[in-house]
Design a protein around this motif. Structure first.
Motif, PDB file in Angstrom:
ATOM      1  N   GLY A  95       0.795  -1.227   0.000  1.00  0.00           N
ATOM      2  CA  GLY A  95       0.000   0.000   0.000  1.00  0.00           C
ATOM      3  C   GLY A  95       0.821   1.267   0.000  1.00  0.00           C
ATOM      4  N   SER A  96       2.052   1.281   0.551  1.00  0.00           N
ATOM      5  CA  SER A  96       2.752   2.569   0.708  1.00  0.00           C
ATOM      6  C   SER A  96       4.246   2.486   0.457  1.00  0.00           C
ATOM      7  N   PHE A  97       4.776   1.509  -0.247  1.00  0.00           N
ATOM      8  CA  PHE A  97       6.218   1.492  -0.518  1.00  0.00           C
ATOM      9  C   PHE A  97       6.542   2.569  -1.542  1.00  0.00           C
ATOM     10  N   PRO A  98       7.441   3.467  -1.221  1.00  0.00           N
ATOM     11  CA  PRO A  98       7.633   4.656  -2.068  1.00  0.00           C
ATOM     12  C   PRO A  98       8.553   4.438  -3.256  1.00  0.00           C
ATOM     13  N   GLY A  99       9.254   3.306  -3.333  1.00  0.00           N
ATOM     14  CA  GLY A  99      10.218   3.125  -4.399  1.00  0.00           C
ATOM     15  C   GLY A  99       9.840   1.980  -5.324  1.00  0.00           C
ATOM     16  N   ASN A 100      10.755   1.721  -6.280  1.00  0.00           N
ATOM     17  CA  ASN A 100      10.556   0.595  -7.188  1.00  0.00           C
ATOM     18  C   ASN A 100      10.964  -0.704  -6.498  1.00  0.00           C
ATOM     19  N   LEU A 101      10.162  -1.756  -6.754  1.00  0.00           N
ATOM     20  CA  LEU A 101      10.463  -3.066  -6.169  1.00  0.00           C
ATOM     21  C   LEU A 101      10.996  -3.992  -7.246  1.00  0.00           C
ATOM     22  N   GLN A 102      12.021  -4.707  -6.882  1.00  0.00           N
ATOM     23  CA  GLN A 102      12.597  -5.715  -7.776  1.00  0.00           C
ATOM     24  C   GLN A 102      12.135  -7.114  -7.372  1.00  0.00           C
ATOM     25  N   LEU A 103      12.099  -7.351  -6.049  1.00  0.00           N
ATOM     26  CA  LEU A 103      11.794  -8.702  -5.552  1.00  0.00           C
ATOM     27  C   LEU A 103      11.468  -8.606  -4.080  1.00  0.00           C
ATOM     28  N   VAL A 104      10.488  -9.444  -3.654  1.00  0.00           N
ATOM     29  CA  VAL A 104      10.133  -9.504  -2.245  1.00  0.00           C
ATOM     30  C   VAL A 104      10.344 -10.940  -1.779  1.00  0.00           C
ATOM     31  N   LEU A 105      11.245 -11.093  -0.809  1.00  0.00           N
ATOM     32  CA  LEU A 105      11.561 -12.407  -0.257  1.00  0.00           C
ATOM     33  C   LEU A 105      11.082 -12.439   1.185  1.00  0.00           C
ATOM     34  N   VAL A 106      10.219 -13.477   1.495  1.00  0.00           N
ATOM     35  CA  VAL A 106       9.636 -13.576   2.821  1.00  0.00           C
ATOM     36  C   VAL A 106      10.084 -14.871   3.459  1.00  0.00           C
ATOM     37  N   LEU A 107      10.723 -14.756   4.596  1.00  0.00           N
ATOM     38  CA  LEU A 107      11.052 -15.945   5.398  1.00  0.00           C
ATOM     39  C   LEU A 107       9.840 -16.215   6.276  1.00  0.00           C
ATOM     40  N   ARG A 108       9.027 -17.273   5.850  1.00  0.00           N
ATOM     41  CA  ARG A 108       7.765 -17.526   6.531  1.00  0.00           C
ATOM     42  C   ARG A 108       7.989 -18.142   7.907  1.00  0.00           C
TER      43      ARG A 108
END
Length: 1032
Positions: A95-108
């Motif tokens: 909803g509010s990330f201000p920059g460009n995203l390349q990849l989101v990695l989540v350690l569940r």
């Protein structure tokens, strides 16, 4: 939600950054994408949207622009959390990330339940996250390493990077603060540069100086700020490089490298700004300094030009050639002194050279400076040529003046020669021959002293001859011709006498008391112990001499002419000794006083002499300047009228009182000299000056000089009887003697010790001297004799206008001025409470001084009757002055009657018809001091009563009648006179009211005249009789 659009700085959100719910680890992906790590943070749900937005906005602004364009890799570590936390984090990022995203990695989450839920729920909610980039759920660290190299991950994520969040925040804060400082510094320098460039150059020295000082101070402040900024940047650079310095194998991550590059870039920018400002400042400072130089040059140019014009005008008015050699020399010295004082030619030359220097240094106002330099040179040359011409003019005049002076002196010496030939010796053949030879020798040695043809003088000195100068030359020439004629006639007469005489000649000798002594002192001028008096040569019946002097100048008789010669000789002595005196003072001041301030001589000055110049030399500089600048020049104006020189002394008599100050200091100077007379400093100064006498001889010169004036004035007065200035000479001589007396009196006065008051409050010191003193004190109504003192006390009395001091003279010790006496204070009598009895019984040199109604009586014996008379008269003057002062107030203030009750010996001093009632007043103070009496003094009351009676006039206080016709009858109010005292204690009394006379016993006198005091006594402090009356 309204968000702030201004750039965020670490300092603004430091509290949010410190929560560390997200941070830049400094790692990069394979394609250079910056990595933002969301570590495990149980309170992530409590983070506000503003905090989350600010932190992510700031983090995305830190990497370089090229890195951010690739996009960020987000590593979200939720291994210890639940699926709800994973979902909440993804939703916030989406909803509010201000920059460009390349990849989101989540350690569940790693728990079985939460991991299962994450797998299932992530598939069902994928569309809710609305992310355009892939979101990858990772089960372990190993899976994470397959996406990101371990070297780019922190140790918490199994990587190899060392990361300190606090250090990262500190570096970011410092870098941003430094960047802001550099920016402000650049803006300030630019603003200051604009101000300097737009500043108009002033035209005045003070304004330019203030402007230069103001700009210099601002520039110095700027430089200080620059140095502070450079220091801060250098320290920041060292802090970033610290890991490498500590461990050379350390590899900086990308963020650290970017920080390092940023700081270096800012430092380079700051250096460049400083260099640019320094270059601009040098140009601006040079311009301001040239402006100040121009202001000084123009100011000095205006001053020097005005001075040159002033000097040119003064030289044009310098037409006087003087009336004597001394006067011409004085004018020449004035011209030289004026030239030296003004120094205008040197100043003009120096200013021209200064202008040339400005032009050579490429001054911006070259066109204005060059013509001014040319004008100064032209004016200087004009003044210099006029000055040379005036000096040559005066030198020519001085040359003629000296010729006239030599001729005049030759004539005067010739007159003395004629006057010095003894009459009796010239009557003989041999005496006449000797006198004739003496005249021949004098004429043979004439040399250059005699004036030649007038036409030659007119031709040679035509340029300097004015009418007055011509008259002076003609007068000397005529005087010379008259003297030559006298010589010729004397020679003829002497030749006749030298021939063989056929009859004796009666010699005529002058009276011994009429002899005079020639003032000539040089061996070649024929001095004689006994020579003819001038008036005898001119008027005695010696025919040859009378014939020789009948052709004297018509304006003066022979005696008057020779008296004038004597006056000129005294005047010459006065001037010559005055010049020598001034030179000696200058020699002492330059050779000794100035050397005391010479650092090269300081090691020779002993400790007692350090900083004692004013004590050693007193006010000698003041004396020197007075004589050099004023007195000598004014004396020289009386060269040709010496009989009027008394006026010069009278006009400067106040200035001559500076010698009193010098004489007062002389004892201290003498004492200091005796302490240090053998020191190397004085010996070295004496050696340099080549003096045979020591400094003490020269320190005595002022004392000798003021005494010399007295002798010279006496001599001048002796030869000026009947002249115009005789009265002035007599007054000047009296004034000089007065100064010498005042100096002598004050030297005694300053030697008084033990007096607790202020001597200056006692008024002027009138007299001082030594006396023999007996004392008598009374207590109550009886005399007190503690000890019979037959031997008097030796006391030195100081009579002031307001008091009489009794002092004891102490023994004299030492030598020179140290041998001066000193006085111990013993007693003081106020002149407002003093009376005198002029004649004490037994000795005509004694008189009485008493106070407090004769309770204190001092019998004073003077060295002589003359001294006694002088002192009594002076005391009478003081008391008379007090009486006159109180006479005007006695009607209004009866309380002052005790002062008015002073009767003086001479009854004529009291006003006619003065008859007042006086209230008795007891003495205000009882003295219990020593008491002594001479043989005639005793304690018998009856004898005391008879002692109080003395010849004089009295007013009867009570009626007195006796049946015996031989007895004297008086009534109250009658005036009786005590004529004389008989051997049996009776008095011969005359009743002035009835003209009757009779002998009356002392006891009866006391009955009807009470305790009246004789009119021949002086009283002051009050009478102890009731209703006492005085009538005269």
């Amino acid at each position: 939600m309204q968000l702030d659009s201004s750039p965020l700085r670490a300092a603004d959100i430091t509290p949010d950054l410190k929560k560390q719910f997200a941070f830049l680890s400094g790692g990069r992906g394979d394609n250079g994408s910056p990595i933002i790590v969301f570590p495990e943070f149980p309170a992530f749900g409590e983070i506000t949207d503003r905090e989350f937005h600010n932190v992510l906005t700031y983090l995305t602004s830190v990497p370089s622009l090229s890195s951010t364009e690739v996009g960020f890799i987000l590593v979200i570590d939720r291994r210890q959390d639940r699926w709800a936390a994973v979902k909440g984090t993804l939703l916030r990022i989406a909803g509010s990330f201000p920059g460009n995203l390349q990849l989101v990695l989540v350690l569940r989450p790693t728990t079985l339940l939460q991991r299962t839920l994450s797998d299932i729920l992530f598939k069902f909610n994928r569309d809710d996250f609305k992310m355009k980039v892939p979101v990858i759920m990772l089960s372990s660290i190993a899976e994470l390493h397959s996406y990101i190299d371990r070297t780019q991950l922190t140790q918490e994520l199994g990587g190899m990077q060392e990361y300190c969040h606090e250090k990262w925040i500190s570096h970011r804060t410092a870098i941003e603060g430094f960047a802001l400082m550099v920016k402000k510094m650049a803006q300030t320098l630019q603003s200051f540069g604009t101000e300097l460039a737009e500043t108009e150059l002033p035209c005045e020295i003070q304004a330019t100086t203030i402007l230069l000082s103001t700009h210099t101070n601002k520039k110095a402040k700027m430089k200080e700020d620059l140095l502070v900024a450079l220091g801060q940047g250098s320290r920041l650079l060292e802090s970033i490089n610290e890991p490498v310095v500590r461990d050379p194998d350390h590899n900086m991550n990308q963020d650290e490298l970017e920080n390092l590059a940023t700081v270096q870039r800012l430092l380079s920018q700051l250096d460049e700004t400083e260099r640019a400002f320094d270059e601009f400042w040098v140009r601006h400072q040079t311009k301001l300094e040239q402006c100040l130089q121009l202001c000084h040059f123009e100011h000095n140019y205006r001053e020097v030009r005005a001075l040159l014009e002033q000097v040119s005008e003064k030289l044009a008015a310098f037409s006087d050639v003087g009336i004597s050699p001394a006067h011409a020399d004085h004018i020449f010295c004035e011209l030289t002194t004026y030239e030296e004082r003004v120094c205008v030619l040197d100043r003009a030359s120096a200013l021209s050279r200064e202008g040339d220097g400005l032009i050579q240094n490429s001054h911006y106002a070259e066109d204005s400076i060059q013509p001014k330099c040319a004008e100064l040179r032209a004016l200087s040359e004009n003044v210099s040529s006029k000055l040379r011409a005036k000096k040559n003019h005066l030198l020519k005049a001085m040359e003629l003046h000296h010729c006239l002076e030599k001729a005049s002196k030759w004539v005067d010496d010739g007159i003395y020669l004629l006057a010095s030939q003894p009459v009796d010796k010239c009557q003989s053949h041999e005496g006449a021959e000797l006198a004739l030879q003496e005249l021949e020798r004098y004429l043979d040695n004439t040399g250059q002293n005699q004036l030649t043809d007038l036409s030659d003088i007119w031709k040679k000195y035509e340029a300097v001859l004015n009418q007055q100068f011509r008259d002076q030359v003609e007068k000397v020439f005529q005087k010379q011709a008259s003297m030559q004629e006298m010589f010729d006639k004397r020679r003829v007469s002497l030749k006749k006498l030298a021939a063989k005489q056929t009859r004796p000649v009666q010699p005529v000798a002058p009276r011994p008391e009429a002899f005079i002594k020639s003032p000539l002192s040089s061996p070649g001028q024929c001095p004689h112990s006994h020579i003819w008096p001038i008036h005898f040569i001119l008027f005695r019946p010696f025919r040859v001499i009378l014939c020789s002097f009948n052709s004297r100048h018509a304006s003066l008789s022979g005696e008057e002419e020779n008296l004038a010669v004597l006056r000129r000789h005294v005047m010459n002595e006065l001037l010559e000794t005055e010049r020598a005196y001034v030179e000696e003072l200058l020699c002492v001041l330059q050779g000794y006083a100035s050397e005391m301030d010479n650092p090269a001589m300081s090691h020779l000055i002993p400790a007692p002499l350090q900083n004692k110049k004013e004590i050693l030399f007193g006010n000698m500089p003041e004396i020197y300047h007075f004589h050099k600048r004023t007195f000598l020049r004014e004396l020289e104006q009386y060269t040709d009228c010496p009989e009027l020189v008394g006026r010069c002394f009278l006009e400067r008599m106040t200035d001559l009182q500076i010698y009193e100050k010098y004489c007062h200091n002389k004892p201290r100077s003498e004492s200091l000299w005796r302490q240090c007379s053998d020191c190397a400093f004085f010996q070295e100064c004496q050696k340099k000056l080549e003096h045979k006498l020591g400094l003490d001889s020269y320190l005595l010169k002022p004392v000798q000089r003021i005494t010399k004036y007295q002798l010279l004035l006496k001599e001048m007065l002796k030869y000026s009887k009947g002249c115009e200035g005789a009265d002035d000479l007599q007054e000047a001589l009296t004034s000089i003697v007065g100064i010498l007396k005042a100096v002598n009196d004050s030297m005694h006065l300053i030697a008084i010790t033990g007096y607790e008051g202020n001597l200056s409050e006692l008024g002027k010191l009138l007299m001082q001297g030594s006396f023999s003193v007996w004392t008598e004190h009374k207590k109550g109504h009886a005399k007190v004799k503690d000890l019979a003192r037959f031997k008097p006390m030796q006391r030195h009395l100081f009579l002031h206008e307001k008091a009489l001091l009794f002092c004891k003279r102490r023994e004299e010790n030492g030598e020179g001025y140290e041998k001066a006496p000193s006085y111990s204070f013993k007693q003081s009598l106020s002149m407002s409470a003093v009376g005198i009895t002029e004649n004490a019984k037994g000795d005509n040199k004694k008189f009485e001084i008493w106070s407090n109604s004769r309770e204190e009586v001092y019998i004073v014996q003077a060295p002589s009757t003359e001294v006694k008379t002088t002192w009594v008269n002076e005391i009478r003057k003081v008391l008379t002055t007090q009486l006159e002062a109180c006479r005007g107030t006695e009607r209004a203030q009866t309380s002052h009657y005790n002062i008015l009750c002073k009767l003086i010996t001479c009854v004529s001093l009291l006003p006619s018809g003065w008859n007042k009632d006086f209230v008795s007043m007891d003495a205000s103070e009882e003295h219990d001091g020593y008491s002594s009496a001479e043989d005639p003094l005793n304690s018998d009351p009856e004898e005391d009563n008879s002692k109080k009676l003395c010849a004089g006039k009295y007013t009867v206080m009570a009626d007195y009648e006796k049946g015996d016709a031989q007895e004297l009858t008086v009534k109250s109010g009658d005036v009786v006179q005590l004529v004389r005292e008989g051997d049996d204690g009776q008095w011969f009394v005359r009743n002035l009211s009835t003209a009757k006379e009779a002998w009356v016993t002392a006891a009866n006198l006391i009955t009807f005249i009470g305790k009246s005091i004789s009119c021949q006594s002086l009283t002051s402090s009050g009478m102890q009789t009731n209703n006492l009356k005085y009538s005269v």
